[in-house]
Scaffold this active site. Structure first.
Site, PDB file in Angstrom:
ATOM      1  N   GLU A  25     -42.220  87.312  65.071  1.00 50.63           N
ATOM      2  CA  GLU A  25     -41.937  85.987  64.497  1.00 50.63           C
ATOM      3  C   GLU A  25     -41.510  85.084  65.640  1.00 50.63           C
ATOM      4  OE1 GLU A  25     -39.015  85.826  61.348  1.00 50.63           O
ATOM      5  OE2 GLU A  25     -39.448  83.708  60.997  1.00 50.63           O
ATOM      6  N   CYS A 219     -39.518  84.378  57.802  1.00 51.36           N
ATOM      7  CA  CYS A 219     -39.298  83.116  57.071  1.00 51.36           C
ATOM      8  C   CYS A 219     -40.202  81.998  57.572  1.00 51.36           C
ATOM      9  CB  CYS A 219     -37.860  82.679  57.201  1.00 51.36           C
ATOM     10  SG  CYS A 219     -36.696  83.806  56.442  1.00 51.36           S
ATOM     11  N   ASN A 350     -43.439  86.212  52.017  1.00 53.83           N
ATOM     12  CA  ASN A 350     -42.378  86.900  52.752  1.00 53.83           C
ATOM     13  C   ASN A 350     -41.049  86.621  52.053  1.00 53.83           C
ATOM     14  OD1 ASN A 350     -40.985  88.085  55.217  1.00 53.83           O
ATOM     15  ND2 ASN A 350     -40.081  86.029  55.154  1.00 53.83           N
ATOM     16  N   GLU A 351     -40.306  87.651  51.781  1.00 51.57           N
ATOM     17  CA  GLU A 351     -38.974  87.511  51.158  1.00 51.57           C
ATOM     18  C   GLU A 351     -38.980  86.507  50.008  1.00 51.57           C
ATOM     19  OE1 GLU A 351     -35.714  87.168  53.901  1.00 51.57           O
ATOM     20  OE2 GLU A 351     -36.027  89.218  54.570  1.00 51.57           O
TER      21      GLU A 351
HETATM   22  O1  AHR Z   1     -36.036  88.600  61.090  1.00 55.51           O
HETATM   23  C1  AHR Z   1     -35.371  87.402  60.882  1.00 55.51           C
HETATM   24  C2  AHR Z   1     -35.525  86.893  59.462  1.00 55.51           C
HETATM   25  O2  AHR Z   1     -34.936  87.774  58.567  1.00 55.51           O
HETATM   26  C3  AHR Z   1     -36.933  86.789  58.959  1.00 55.51           C
HETATM   27  O3  AHR Z   1     -37.500  85.592  59.271  1.00 55.51           O
HETATM   28  C4  AHR Z   1     -36.784  86.896  57.479  1.00 55.51           C
HETATM   29  O4  AHR Z   1     -37.916  87.412  56.855  1.00 55.51           O
HETATM   30  C5  AHR Z   1     -35.525  87.690  57.301  1.00 55.51           C
HETATM   31  O5  AHR Z   1     -34.645  87.073  56.438  1.00 55.51           O
END
Ligand code: AHR
Length: 804
Positions: A25, A219, A350-351
């Site tokens: 990321e 995120c 994601n999440e």
């Molecule tokens: O890894 C950091 C963050 O943690 C990521 O962006 C997210 O998916 C999680 O909350």
């Protein structure tokens, strides 16, 4: 005596060759200022403050003017450029600071390029590199500019190594020069690709031999608002056409703001697929599902407007796998890769959580499964590994017949140590698990004090033995986040740390590597005896509320006919401590009067166990019911019977272990305002029986966190003809174990051991001591199929034993 028995003749599940992978990321300056080797920050003057990262360089007798303009740019996607107007009294211009400086190495080539036009006069443009102390590292003159934009290039070779150099562009002589898209790249990038990736950083990834690479997050996929979501189509083609986006980690954390953090997308989706190819990793792209980050705006795409998002997914599959003649296959071919990228998996969201996610996911699944049944689809189980969002999602994923579910966990080491058996009892027939983001937190999630220490690495290692033992359920796993710049991070811990010239793997990195390099092909059953450390299901009692006012009276705790506590609150609250909320005694009841507060009072001893707690409780006002706590050892470890929880919809038995909430059991239920209820909880060992008005409402086994002295898993590497045993000893005493290799007739006498250990669990690696905690190889001899071995304190050991 501890024994570790490996059943070598009973091979179990096949291990996914892509089991151990990486999560990328653009956080902590992981892409711009990190993996993407561009040295110039804000190269196209497209930041909202177009001169951020740049300063005017104007020695005392220089005269001139710097202005940012946007009329007549060299490309419509790059509207800004800088005009340097010099009166020629001295070199005059601008200088770029890079990403916390620019890392350059003595004698190596750095390729400068910029779009330049000369508006008046015929001045020279000096392209110069300066060291942190102001010494000139190299200077190249450029000239002969015309009124038309032209890409001009120069090569600089610094006469010294400097981690904090800067680039200066100085007009010498009277005249006016316009500059746009200013770039400086090391020649030595990964595979020497022009405009490529930092070779040393990619090398660490390649050294992990990762099974897959998840991209672009995290995120960052979601965006804090939909407009700022990650859109893969905007990351293709010439870099000057890739439109800049503010990075969500620019402003996410008040405590670690990064106002100069933007996404240039120089590392875009093509480069992602190419990197996967380079390091032999399966690509695992994650796409936005029509929802912005639910920690931020939670903005939703209306269901009848979801089609473009689903089309993005279809187009991505075509971009990766389609024939060169297909529209998106042609885009891939035009970027230099006519062969397909062999995409086999795709993540949707994601999440995310809640019914809104399921509604959207279902639409993706319907179309994608119809058109691309060959692609395994990955769904997200939300941000936490066992809370009510997670419990809501899993049954829905079963209904949707999802292929893979992405579970996340950031928690203290205890969570990882106590959950190494998490998957032993998972449903074998449902979706497979991708443990897609995890990291042990030495302090707490999002604490700036978290360290990548050995203690955390070994807790992860202990947990990974459980993933490996359950390789029939767990298909993949990746630590997160991956990279962090030592001066530019927002989040810690991270797998790999860098500055502008150096990079090092943490102890956590070496744990990942030990699993990945010793993956094996099939799981072998392992039985451990004598390893469980005592775990006692006991603790204080507590009374609580969540956004509700309530009162409690006639509290009694008894054990074996003895009264441990009896509180009638007629003479105050002796023995009770107020932890939070607005508490006072009124008419013989202990009352939390603030309907917006989460209140908590405690009584009793941490040594109490096997007791019966009874009381009367009445809700006064607010959103929920009331909570009764038992086995309270501290804010991070306790059990709650939550009556009328989750907006007064559910009675739930919840455990909080190692900062993580687990919704262990739930039944529909609500609490009426103004009515007295009789509440009783009976504790017998790890079991809770919970009664309301004399009726048993729910029961559950809530085992306390069970930690082991040793953790182990075993696999077989068919090609090497080796049995591989991994043993983790997180404790502070050496672990003596007798190892039984059952089901074999003989083994080679020499065993290779690879050990990751250090004197203290707090030990870390650093830029100056990158290998302070790193694996060490040794050979030892064994006499047969049973042998004793000593596993050092604070260690992970991999034993490779030849069986053929
Ligand atoms: O890894 C950091 C963050 O943690 C990521 O962006 C997210 O998916 C999680 O909350």
């Amino acid at each position: 005596m501890t024994t570790i028995k490996v059943q070598a003749d009973q091979p179990g599940a096949k291990i996914n060759p892509a089991m151990w992978g990486i999560f990328f990321e653009d956080i902590n300056f992981g892409a711009d200022g990190g993996l993407y080797a561009e040295l110039v920050k804000n190269r196209a003057f497209e930041f909202p403050d177009p001169l951020m990262g740049w300063i005017k360089v104007s020695p005392s007798h220089a005269r001139g003017e710097i202005s940012v303009r946007d009329g007549g740019p060299f490309a419509p996607t790059n509207s800004h450029f800088v005009r340097i107007q010099s009166e020629g009294t001295a070199p005059f211009g601008i200088s770029n600071e890079g990403f916390r400086g620019m890392g350059v190495r003595r004698g190596e080539a750095y390729h400068f390029s910029a779009q330049i036009r000369g508006m008046t006069g015929s001045p020279v443009l000096l392209v110069q590199l300066y060291g942190a102390d102001g010494s000139l590292l190299d200077s190249v003159p450029l000239g002969g500019f015309s009124l038309n934009w032209k890409k001009c290039t120069a090569t600089l070779r610094p006469n010294d190594t400097d981690a904090k150099a800067r680039l200066a562009l100085l007009v010498e002589g009277k005249g006016t020069v316009d500059l746009a898209m200013v770039s400086l790249f090391p020649e030595k990038t990964w595979k020497n690709r022009p405009g490529g990736l930092r070779a040393d950083m990619v090398q660490l990834l390649a050294d992990l031999k990762p099974g897959f690479l998840r991209f672009p997050g995290g995120c960052i996929v979601e965006g804090s608002v939909l407009e700022r979501r990650y859109q893969w189509k905007n990351t293709l083609g010439p870099v000057e056409d890739r439109q800049l986006l503010i990075n969500r980690w620019n402003y996410e954390f008040l405590h670690r703001p990064a106002p100069d953090y933007f996404q240039s997308f120089g590392l875009g989706f093509f480069e992602f697929f190419q990197l996967c190819d380079d390091i032999g990793a399966e690509p695992l792209p994650i796409l936005n599902c029509g929802m912005a980050c639910q920690f931020n705006s939670g903005e939703l795409v209306p269901l009848d407007e979801l089609e473009p998002y689903i089309q993005d997914a279809l187009d991505l599959i075509e971009f990766a796998n389609g024939p060169a003649a297909s529209p998106w296959g042609a885009r891939r071919t035009a970027m230099g890769h006519p062969e397909p990228f062999h995409l086999k998996m795709l993540g949707v969201g994601n999440e995310q959580w809640g019914p809104q996610y399921i509604e959207r996911l279902a639409r993706f699944v319907k179309v994608l499964k119809e058109k691309h049944p060959e692609i395994a689809l990955v769904a997200s189980a939300g941000p936490l590994p066992a809370d009510e969002r997670f419990q809501f999602l899993w049954p829905k994923f079963r209904e949707l017949k999802m292929d893979i579910v992405d579970e996340h966990c950031y928690a203290p080491p205890l969570w990882f140590l106590a959950n190494s058996r998490r998957y032993d009892h998972y449903d074998r027939s449902g979706p497979k698990v991708f443990f897609g983001e995890y990291a042990a937190q030495s302090v707490a999630m999002v604490s700036v004090k978290n360290r990548n220490n050995l203690e955390c690495a070994l807790a992860e290692a202990a947990y990974l033995t459980g993933l490996e033992r359950n390789a029939d359920v767990v298909r993949m796993a990746s630590y997160a986040p991956l990279f962090a710049h030592v001066e530019g991070w927002q989040w810690t811990p991270n797998l790999i740390w860098t500055d502008n010239l150096r990079v090092y793997g943490t102890p956590n990195y070496y744990v990942q590597q030990l699993f990945s390099l010793n993956r094996g092909d099939v799981v072998l059953p392992v039985t451990l005896t004598g390893v469980e450390l005592p775990a006692r299901p006991g603790g204080h009692i507590g009374l609580g509320t969540h956004q509700t006012a309530a009162e409690f009276k006639d509290v009694q705790v008894t054990r074996d006919g003895q009264t441990l506590l009896s509180s009638r609150f007629t003479d105050g609250t002796p023995g009770w401590s107020v932890e939070r909320g607005n508490w006072s005694v009124k008419d013989g009841a202990f009352q939390q009067a603030d309907p917006k507060a989460s209140g908590l009072v405690l009584a009793g001893e941490v040594s109490w166990s096997d007791y019966t707690l009874s009381l009367k409780a009445r809700k006064l006002a607010g959103a929920e019911g009331f909570a009764v706590m038992v086995r309270y050892e501290g804010p991070e470890n306790h059990v709650v019977w939550n009556l009328g929880g989750y907006e007064n919809r559910i009675h739930g038995i919840q455990a909080r272990w190692a900062q993580q909430d687990h919704l262990v059991a739930q039944v529909p239920g609500s609490i009426e305002t103004g009515r007295w209820y009789d509440v009783k909880i009976e504790l017998k060992g790890a079991k809770l029986d919970c009664y309301l008005d004399g009726k048993l409402i729910q029961s559950a086994e809530v085992p306390p966190p069970q930690v082991q002295q040793l953790y182990a898993s075993a696999v077989r590497d068919e090609k090497a003809g080796e049995l591989i045993l991994k043993v983790v000893n997180p404790g502070d005493a050496a672990g003596e174990a007798q190892i039984h290799l059952d089901g074999l007739t003989s083994v080679a006498p020499e065993v290779k051991a690879v050990t990751l250990a250090s004197a203290s669990p707090g030990d870390v690696n650093s830029l100056d001591h990158p290998l302070a905690v790193a694996p060490v190889e040794s050979i030892f001899k064994i006499a047969g199929l049973r042998f004793d071995h000593r596993f050092p304190k604070h260690s992970m050991t991999v034993l490779r034993i030849k069986t053929q």
